[in-house]
Motif scaffolding. Sequence first.
Motif, PDB file in Angstrom:
ATOM      1  N   PRO A  83      -4.028   8.668   7.136  1.00  0.00           N
ATOM      2  CA  PRO A  83      -3.932   9.993   7.983  1.00  0.00           C
ATOM      3  C   PRO A  83      -2.777   9.519   9.303  1.00  0.00           C
ATOM      4  O   PRO A  83      -3.665   8.362  10.310  1.00  0.00           O
ATOM      5  N   ALA A  84      -1.567   9.878   9.243  1.00  0.00           N
ATOM      6  CA  ALA A  84      -0.835   9.902  10.914  1.00  0.00           C
ATOM      7  C   ALA A  84      -1.284   9.945  11.686  1.00  0.00           C
ATOM      8  O   ALA A  84      -1.081   9.669  12.940  1.00  0.00           O
ATOM      9  N   GLY A  85      -2.703  11.463  11.636  1.00  0.00           N
ATOM     10  CA  GLY A  85      -3.054  11.353  13.487  1.00  0.00           C
ATOM     11  C   GLY A  85      -1.499  12.999  14.134  1.00  0.00           C
ATOM     12  O   GLY A  85      -1.331  12.700  13.537  1.00  0.00           O
ATOM     13  N   PRO A  86      -2.320  12.754  15.215  1.00  0.00           N
ATOM     14  CA  PRO A  86      -1.759  14.206  16.018  1.00  0.00           C
ATOM     15  C   PRO A  86      -0.615  13.764  16.138  1.00  0.00           C
ATOM     16  O   PRO A  86      -0.432  12.205  16.638  1.00  0.00           O
ATOM     17  N   VAL A  87       0.595  14.922  16.766  1.00  0.00           N
ATOM     18  CA  VAL A  87       1.870  14.652  17.067  1.00  0.00           C
ATOM     19  C   VAL A  87       1.632  15.355  18.441  1.00  0.00           C
ATOM     20  O   VAL A  87       1.282  16.576  18.776  1.00  0.00           O
ATOM     21  N   VAL A  88       2.846  15.171  18.934  1.00  0.00           N
ATOM     22  CA  VAL A  88       3.461  15.788  20.122  1.00  0.00           C
ATOM     23  C   VAL A  88       4.834  16.744  20.354  1.00  0.00           C
ATOM     24  O   VAL A  88       5.505  15.759  19.198  1.00  0.00           O
ATOM     25  N   GLN A  89       5.617  17.552  20.390  1.00  0.00           N
ATOM     26  CA  GLN A  89       6.414  18.040  20.154  1.00  0.00           C
ATOM     27  C   GLN A  89       6.936  18.828  21.694  1.00  0.00           C
ATOM     28  O   GLN A  89       6.088  19.725  21.900  1.00  0.00           O
ATOM     29  N   TRP A  90       8.222  18.168  21.743  1.00  0.00           N
ATOM     30  CA  TRP A  90       9.219  18.590  23.241  1.00  0.00           C
ATOM     31  C   TRP A  90      10.430  19.026  22.463  1.00  0.00           C
ATOM     32  O   TRP A  90      11.280  18.280  22.146  1.00  0.00           O
ATOM     33  N   GLY A  91      10.767  20.714  21.844  1.00  0.00           N
ATOM     34  CA  GLY A  91      11.801  20.667  21.389  1.00  0.00           C
ATOM     35  C   GLY A  91      12.198  19.776  20.289  1.00  0.00           C
ATOM     36  O   GLY A  91      10.811  19.615  19.431  1.00  0.00           O
ATOM     37  N   TRP A  92      13.698  18.980  19.577  1.00  0.00           N
ATOM     38  CA  TRP A  92      14.218  17.882  19.367  1.00  0.00           C
ATOM     39  C   TRP A  92      13.173  16.789  19.006  1.00  0.00           C
ATOM     40  O   TRP A  92      13.384  16.145  17.886  1.00  0.00           O
ATOM     41  N   LEU A  93      12.211  16.140  20.080  1.00  0.00           N
ATOM     42  CA  LEU A  93      11.588  15.282  20.157  1.00  0.00           C
ATOM     43  C   LEU A  93       9.993  15.707  19.802  1.00  0.00           C
ATOM     44  O   LEU A  93       9.187  16.613  19.735  1.00  0.00           O
ATOM     45  N   THR A  94       9.874  14.468  18.876  1.00  0.00           N
ATOM     46  CA  THR A  94       8.125  14.909  17.902  1.00  0.00           C
ATOM     47  C   THR A  94       8.077  13.118  18.051  1.00  0.00           C
ATOM     48  O   THR A  94       9.216  12.278  17.898  1.00  0.00           O
ATOM     49  N   ILE A  95       6.196  12.948  18.638  1.00  0.00           N
ATOM     50  CA  ILE A  95       6.304  11.902  18.966  1.00  0.00           C
ATOM     51  C   ILE A  95       4.210  11.488  18.315  1.00  0.00           C
ATOM     52  O   ILE A  95       4.161  12.459  19.002  1.00  0.00           O
ATOM     53  N   ASN A 110       0.333  -1.034   0.284  1.00  0.00           N
ATOM     54  CA  ASN A 110      -0.042  -0.031  -0.187  1.00  0.00           C
ATOM     55  C   ASN A 110       1.170   1.490   0.375  1.00  0.00           C
ATOM     56  O   ASN A 110       1.906   1.386   0.285  1.00  0.00           O
ATOM     57  N   PHE A 111       0.024   2.724  -0.249  1.00  0.00           N
ATOM     58  CA  PHE A 111       1.175   4.110   0.267  1.00  0.00           C
ATOM     59  C   PHE A 111       2.473   3.729   1.054  1.00  0.00           C
ATOM     60  O   PHE A 111       3.539   3.575   1.273  1.00  0.00           O
ATOM     61  N   ASP A 112       1.420   3.193   2.145  1.00  0.00           N
ATOM     62  CA  ASP A 112       2.439   3.108   3.604  1.00  0.00           C
ATOM     63  C   ASP A 112       3.895   2.607   3.081  1.00  0.00           C
ATOM     64  O   ASP A 112       4.989   3.115   3.223  1.00  0.00           O
TER      65      ASP A 112
END
Lengths: 247, 57
Positions: free
Chosen positions: B13-25, A151-153
Amino acid sequence: MSRAPTSLRPEPTEPRRRPAHDTWTAALTRWVEGLVPRGQWLPERQPVYVASWIYVFGVACLASLVVIIVSGLVLSLGGVAWWHVSTLGHFVNSVHLWSVELFFATMVIHLWGKFFMASWRGDRGLTWATGALAFFGSLGTAFTGYLIQTNFDAQWISTQAKDGLNAAGIGAWFNVMDLGQMMLWHVSLLPLVVGAIVVVHIVLVRRRGVAPPIGATEPSPPGAAAAARAAPTESPATLATRTGVEP
Amino acid sequence: MITQLLAASQPVPAGPVVQWGWLTITVANLLVILLMVVVFVLALLLPFPAPREDEDR
Ligand code: HEM
Protein backbone atom coordinates in the motif's frame (compact mmCIF):
# COMPACT_ATOMS: atom_id res chain seq x y z
CA MET A 1 40.65 24.32 -18.47
CA SER A 2 44.26 25.32 -18.17
CA ARG A 3 46.82 23.02 -19.71
CA ALA A 4 48.70 20.89 -17.24
CA PRO A 5 52.48 20.73 -17.26
CA THR A 6 53.72 17.88 -19.40
CA SER A 7 55.63 16.07 -16.70
CA LEU A 8 56.30 16.42 -13.02
CA ARG A 9 59.38 14.22 -13.01
CA PRO A 10 62.71 16.08 -12.86
CA GLU A 11 64.38 16.22 -16.27
CA PRO A 12 66.44 13.06 -16.88
CA THR A 13 70.19 13.70 -17.18
CA GLU A 14 70.06 12.53 -20.78
CA PRO A 15 67.21 14.47 -22.40
CA ARG A 16 64.46 12.30 -23.87
CA ARG A 17 64.61 12.39 -27.66
CA ARG A 18 61.54 14.09 -29.13
CA PRO A 19 60.27 12.38 -32.27
CA ALA A 20 59.92 14.62 -35.34
CA HIS A 21 56.25 13.65 -35.52
CA ASP A 22 54.59 13.54 -32.13
CA THR A 23 52.74 10.25 -31.75
CA TRP A 24 49.31 9.96 -30.17
CA THR A 25 50.73 7.55 -27.60
CA ALA A 26 53.25 10.17 -26.48
CA ALA A 27 50.54 12.82 -26.36
CA LEU A 28 48.27 10.48 -24.37
CA THR A 29 51.09 9.75 -21.93
CA ARG A 30 51.63 13.47 -21.33
CA TRP A 31 47.89 14.01 -20.90
CA VAL A 32 47.56 11.19 -18.35
CA GLU A 33 50.63 12.45 -16.47
CA GLY A 34 49.18 15.96 -16.30
CA LEU A 35 45.64 14.87 -15.40
CA VAL A 36 46.08 14.99 -11.65
CA PRO A 37 49.67 16.05 -11.06
CA ARG A 38 51.49 14.45 -8.17
CA GLY A 39 50.89 16.54 -5.07
CA GLN A 40 47.18 16.83 -5.88
CA TRP A 41 46.38 13.10 -5.63
CA LEU A 42 44.92 12.97 -2.15
CA PRO A 43 44.81 15.84 0.33
CA GLU A 44 47.49 15.86 3.03
CA ARG A 45 46.16 19.05 4.58
CA GLN A 46 43.15 21.25 3.91
CA PRO A 47 42.35 24.93 4.44
CA VAL A 48 40.77 25.61 7.82
CA TYR A 49 37.28 26.28 6.39
CA VAL A 50 37.03 22.64 5.25
CA ALA A 51 36.62 21.68 8.93
CA SER A 52 32.82 21.87 8.62
CA TRP A 53 30.22 19.12 8.35
CA ILE A 54 28.90 20.58 5.09
CA TYR A 55 32.12 19.51 3.33
CA VAL A 56 31.55 15.88 4.40
CA PHE A 57 28.55 15.21 2.15
CA GLY A 58 30.45 14.77 -1.13
CA VAL A 59 32.52 11.98 0.40
CA ALA A 60 29.45 10.52 2.19
CA CYS A 61 27.77 10.39 -1.22
CA LEU A 62 30.82 8.69 -2.73
CA ALA A 63 30.90 6.14 0.12
CA SER A 64 27.20 5.33 -0.45
CA LEU A 65 27.95 4.83 -4.14
CA VAL A 66 30.60 2.24 -3.25
CA VAL A 67 28.07 0.31 -1.10
CA ILE A 68 25.50 0.55 -3.92
CA ILE A 69 27.94 -0.92 -6.45
CA VAL A 70 29.14 -3.74 -4.19
CA SER A 71 25.59 -4.76 -3.12
CA GLY A 72 24.44 -4.47 -6.75
CA LEU A 73 27.20 -6.83 -7.86
CA VAL A 74 26.09 -9.35 -5.22
CA LEU A 75 22.46 -9.04 -6.41
CA SER A 76 23.63 -9.78 -9.98
CA LEU A 77 25.40 -12.90 -8.75
CA GLY A 78 22.25 -14.27 -7.09
CA GLY A 79 19.71 -13.14 -9.66
CA VAL A 80 16.02 -12.26 -9.54
CA ALA A 81 14.62 -15.42 -7.91
CA TRP A 82 17.31 -15.27 -5.22
CA TRP A 83 16.60 -11.70 -4.10
CA HIS A 84 12.86 -12.43 -3.95
CA VAL A 85 12.85 -15.63 -1.91
CA SER A 86 16.03 -16.06 0.15
CA THR A 87 16.63 -14.29 3.45
CA LEU A 88 20.14 -13.29 2.43
CA GLY A 89 18.77 -12.09 -0.92
CA HIS A 90 16.23 -9.90 0.89
CA PHE A 91 19.00 -8.50 3.06
CA VAL A 92 21.30 -7.64 0.16
CA ASN A 93 18.33 -6.15 -1.72
CA SER A 94 17.59 -3.95 1.30
CA VAL A 95 21.24 -2.91 1.63
CA HIS A 96 21.12 -1.90 -2.04
CA LEU A 97 17.89 0.09 -1.61
CA TRP A 98 18.92 1.88 1.60
CA SER A 99 22.36 2.79 0.29
CA VAL A 100 20.57 4.37 -2.68
CA GLU A 101 18.37 6.37 -0.26
CA LEU A 102 21.49 7.54 1.56
CA PHE A 103 23.23 8.28 -1.76
CA PHE A 104 20.44 10.58 -2.95
CA ALA A 105 19.95 12.28 0.42
CA THR A 106 23.67 13.02 0.78
CA MET A 107 23.95 14.03 -2.89
CA VAL A 108 21.13 16.57 -2.57
CA ILE A 109 22.49 18.01 0.70
CA HIS A 110 25.91 18.22 -1.05
CA LEU A 111 24.17 20.03 -3.92
CA TRP A 112 22.44 22.47 -1.52
CA GLY A 113 25.77 23.19 0.17
CA LYS A 114 27.53 23.83 -3.14
CA PHE A 115 24.60 25.91 -4.42
CA PHE A 116 24.43 28.28 -1.44
CA MET A 117 28.24 28.59 -1.42
CA ALA A 118 28.25 29.23 -5.20
CA SER A 119 30.98 26.61 -5.42
CA TRP A 120 31.28 27.06 -9.17
CA ARG A 121 33.41 30.14 -8.41
CA GLY A 122 37.14 30.02 -9.18
CA ASP A 123 37.04 28.10 -12.45
CA ARG A 124 34.96 25.29 -10.93
CA GLY A 125 32.11 25.50 -13.46
CA LEU A 126 32.93 22.11 -14.92
CA THR A 127 32.87 20.58 -11.42
CA TRP A 128 29.33 21.89 -10.97
CA ALA A 129 28.33 20.69 -14.45
CA THR A 130 29.68 17.17 -13.93
CA GLY A 131 27.87 17.12 -10.56
CA ALA A 132 24.63 18.02 -12.31
CA LEU A 133 25.25 15.29 -14.90
CA ALA A 134 25.92 12.78 -12.10
CA PHE A 135 22.60 13.80 -10.55
CA PHE A 136 20.58 13.27 -13.74
CA GLY A 137 22.47 10.07 -14.58
CA SER A 138 21.69 8.76 -11.09
CA LEU A 139 18.00 9.58 -11.58
CA GLY A 140 17.97 7.37 -14.69
CA THR A 141 19.81 4.60 -12.88
CA ALA A 142 17.38 4.69 -9.95
CA PHE A 143 14.41 4.75 -12.33
CA THR A 144 15.59 1.66 -14.26
CA GLY A 145 16.27 0.03 -10.87
CA TYR A 146 12.60 0.46 -9.95
CA LEU A 147 11.65 -1.04 -13.33
CA ILE A 148 13.58 -4.28 -12.76
CA GLN A 149 12.24 -5.15 -9.30
CA THR A 150 10.05 -7.77 -11.03
CA ASN A 151 7.01 -7.09 -8.86
CA PHE A 152 3.70 -5.25 -9.28
CA ASP A 153 5.36 -1.98 -8.31
CA ALA A 154 7.77 -2.29 -11.23
CA GLN A 155 4.94 -3.22 -13.59
CA TRP A 156 2.89 -0.19 -12.52
CA ILE A 157 5.85 2.19 -12.80
CA SER A 158 6.83 0.89 -16.25
CA THR A 159 3.33 1.28 -17.73
CA GLN A 160 2.98 4.80 -16.29
CA ALA A 161 6.46 5.73 -17.52
CA LYS A 162 5.73 4.28 -20.96
CA ASP A 163 2.75 6.65 -21.29
CA GLY A 164 4.76 9.57 -19.98
CA LEU A 165 7.69 8.98 -22.32
CA ASN A 166 5.38 8.51 -25.30
CA ALA A 167 3.57 11.76 -24.43
CA ALA A 168 6.97 13.49 -24.34
CA GLY A 169 7.74 12.09 -27.79
CA ILE A 170 10.83 10.09 -26.78
CA GLY A 171 9.21 6.68 -26.27
CA ALA A 172 10.53 5.27 -29.56
CA TRP A 173 14.14 5.32 -28.38
CA PHE A 174 13.86 2.88 -25.49
CA ASN A 175 11.26 0.48 -24.22
CA VAL A 176 10.70 0.76 -20.48
CA MET A 177 8.43 -2.30 -20.55
CA ASP A 178 11.22 -4.48 -21.97
CA LEU A 179 12.62 -6.06 -18.79
CA GLY A 180 15.75 -7.38 -20.49
CA GLN A 181 16.62 -3.98 -21.92
CA MET A 182 16.01 -2.14 -18.65
CA MET A 183 17.97 -4.80 -16.70
CA LEU A 184 21.00 -4.16 -18.92
CA TRP A 185 20.60 -0.39 -18.72
CA HIS A 186 20.48 -0.61 -14.93
CA VAL A 187 23.32 -3.06 -14.30
CA SER A 188 25.80 -2.12 -17.02
CA LEU A 189 25.11 0.94 -19.18
CA LEU A 190 24.03 3.55 -16.64
CA PRO A 191 26.41 2.55 -13.81
CA LEU A 192 29.29 2.87 -16.29
CA VAL A 193 28.10 6.33 -17.33
CA VAL A 194 27.52 7.52 -13.75
CA GLY A 195 30.82 5.99 -12.64
CA ALA A 196 32.74 7.78 -15.40
CA ILE A 197 31.06 11.11 -14.61
CA VAL A 198 31.84 10.73 -10.89
CA VAL A 199 35.51 9.99 -11.71
CA VAL A 200 35.73 13.20 -13.78
CA HIS A 201 33.96 15.12 -10.96
CA ILE A 202 36.45 13.89 -8.35
CA VAL A 203 39.47 14.51 -10.63
CA LEU A 204 38.25 18.09 -11.14
CA VAL A 205 37.84 18.58 -7.38
CA ARG A 206 41.40 17.34 -6.81
CA ARG A 207 42.74 19.67 -9.52
CA ARG A 208 40.85 22.79 -8.48
CA GLY A 209 40.86 22.29 -4.73
CA VAL A 210 37.86 22.74 -2.46
CA ALA A 211 35.90 25.96 -2.93
CA PRO A 212 36.22 28.49 -0.09
CA PRO A 213 33.06 29.80 1.60
CA ILE A 214 31.93 33.20 0.28
CA GLY A 215 34.17 35.89 1.79
CA ALA A 216 36.98 33.52 2.78
CA THR A 217 40.27 33.60 0.90
CA GLU A 218 42.10 30.56 -0.34
CA PRO A 219 45.34 30.39 1.66
CA SER A 220 47.56 29.16 -1.19
CA PRO A 221 47.09 27.15 -4.36
CA PRO A 222 45.79 23.77 -3.14
CA GLY A 223 48.44 21.09 -3.23
CA ALA A 224 51.03 23.71 -4.17
CA ALA A 225 53.40 22.86 -1.34
CA ALA A 226 53.29 19.13 -2.05
CA ALA A 227 53.57 19.70 -5.81
CA ALA A 228 56.58 21.94 -5.26
CA ARG A 229 58.20 19.20 -3.21
CA ALA A 230 57.51 16.66 -5.97
CA ALA A 231 58.78 18.95 -8.74
CA PRO A 232 61.18 21.54 -7.37
CA THR A 233 62.09 22.74 -10.87
CA GLU A 234 58.59 24.02 -11.54
CA SER A 235 58.01 27.76 -11.37
CA PRO A 236 55.31 29.15 -9.03
CA ALA A 237 53.58 30.64 -12.07
CA THR A 238 52.86 27.20 -13.60
CA LEU A 239 51.61 25.97 -10.27
CA ALA A 240 49.19 28.84 -10.05
CA THR A 241 47.74 28.34 -13.53
CA ARG A 242 47.37 24.65 -12.98
CA THR A 243 45.28 25.09 -9.88
CA GLY A 244 43.23 27.89 -11.38
CA VAL A 245 44.32 30.42 -8.75
CA GLU A 246 45.75 33.80 -9.70
CA PRO A 247 49.32 34.25 -8.46
CA MET B 1 8.94 -20.92 -1.38
CA ILE B 2 5.33 -20.64 -2.61
CA THR B 3 4.30 -18.51 0.37
CA GLN B 4 7.31 -16.27 -0.14
CA LEU B 5 6.53 -15.84 -3.82
CA LEU B 6 2.93 -15.04 -2.91
CA ALA B 7 4.10 -12.51 -0.34
CA ALA B 8 6.45 -10.93 -2.90
CA SER B 9 3.55 -10.55 -5.33
CA GLN B 10 1.34 -8.65 -2.85
CA PRO B 11 1.02 -4.95 -3.73
CA VAL B 12 2.50 -2.71 -1.05
CA PRO B 13 0.00 0.00 0.00
CA ALA B 14 1.22 3.49 -0.90
CA GLY B 15 0.47 4.87 2.59
CA PRO B 16 -1.15 8.12 3.69
CA VAL B 17 -0.74 11.33 1.68
CA VAL B 18 -1.08 15.02 2.50
CA GLN B 19 -2.51 17.58 0.12
CA TRP B 20 -2.11 21.34 -0.21
CA GLY B 21 -4.01 22.51 -3.28
CA TRP B 22 -2.26 21.11 -6.34
CA LEU B 23 0.48 19.44 -4.27
CA THR B 24 0.01 15.82 -3.20
CA ILE B 25 2.84 14.08 -1.40
CA THR B 26 3.08 10.89 0.64
CA VAL B 27 3.79 11.43 4.32
CA ALA B 28 6.87 9.20 3.96
CA ASN B 29 8.36 11.37 1.21
CA LEU B 30 7.52 14.56 3.12
CA LEU B 31 9.26 13.21 6.23
CA VAL B 32 12.38 12.30 4.22
CA ILE B 33 12.58 15.80 2.72
CA LEU B 34 12.08 17.46 6.12
CA LEU B 35 14.76 15.19 7.60
CA MET B 36 17.17 16.23 4.83
CA VAL B 37 16.54 19.91 5.59
CA VAL B 38 17.18 19.23 9.30
CA VAL B 39 20.46 17.41 8.49
CA PHE B 40 21.48 20.32 6.20
CA VAL B 41 20.87 22.90 8.93
CA LEU B 42 22.67 20.77 11.53
CA ALA B 43 25.66 20.40 9.15
CA LEU B 44 25.91 24.19 9.06
CA LEU B 45 25.45 24.73 12.80
CA LEU B 46 27.18 21.83 14.57
CA PRO B 47 30.88 22.38 15.27
CA PHE B 48 33.26 20.05 13.46
CA PRO B 49 35.64 18.03 15.67
CA ALA B 50 39.01 19.78 15.97
CA PRO B 51 41.60 18.53 13.49
CA ARG B 52 44.42 16.31 14.68
CA GLU B 53 47.53 18.39 15.38
CA ASP B 54 50.28 17.20 13.07
CA GLU B 55 52.66 20.16 13.17
CA ASP B 56 55.27 18.19 15.14
CA ARG B 57 55.85 15.53 12.43
C1 HEM C 1 27.43 11.05 -7.56
C2 HEM C 1 27.22 12.20 -6.96
C3 HEM C 1 28.34 13.08 -6.42
C4 HEM C 1 29.51 12.73 -5.77
C5 HEM C 1 30.00 11.32 -5.43
C6 HEM C 1 30.20 13.97 -5.46
C7 HEM C 1 31.42 14.06 -4.78
C8 HEM C 1 32.08 15.23 -4.50
C9 HEM C 1 33.21 15.37 -3.62
C10 HEM C 1 33.86 14.24 -2.81
C11 HEM C 1 33.58 16.69 -3.58
C12 HEM C 1 34.68 17.33 -2.73
C13 HEM C 1 34.19 18.47 -1.85
C14 HEM C 1 33.05 18.17 -0.92
O1 HEM C 1 32.79 17.00 -0.65
O2 HEM C 1 32.39 19.11 -0.44
C15 HEM C 1 32.72 17.38 -4.53
C16 HEM C 1 32.79 18.74 -4.84
C17 HEM C 1 31.88 19.43 -5.62
N1 HEM C 1 30.65 18.97 -6.02
FE1 HEM C 1 30.07 17.02 -6.00
N2 HEM C 1 29.46 15.03 -5.93
C18 HEM C 1 28.31 14.54 -6.51
C19 HEM C 1 27.27 15.27 -7.04
C20 HEM C 1 27.25 16.66 -7.19
C21 HEM C 1 26.12 17.46 -7.64
C22 HEM C 1 24.73 16.88 -7.97
C23 HEM C 1 26.55 18.76 -7.70
C24 HEM C 1 25.77 19.99 -8.12
C25 HEM C 1 25.04 20.05 -9.20
C26 HEM C 1 27.93 18.80 -7.29
C27 HEM C 1 28.73 19.93 -7.23
C28 HEM C 1 30.01 20.00 -6.71
C29 HEM C 1 30.89 21.15 -6.78
C30 HEM C 1 30.58 22.50 -7.46
C31 HEM C 1 32.07 20.78 -6.11
C32 HEM C 1 33.37 21.62 -6.02
C33 HEM C 1 33.38 22.66 -4.98
C34 HEM C 1 34.09 22.22 -3.73
O3 HEM C 1 35.00 21.40 -3.80
O4 HEM C 1 33.74 22.72 -2.65
N3 HEM C 1 28.33 17.50 -6.95
N4 HEM C 1 31.80 16.49 -5.05
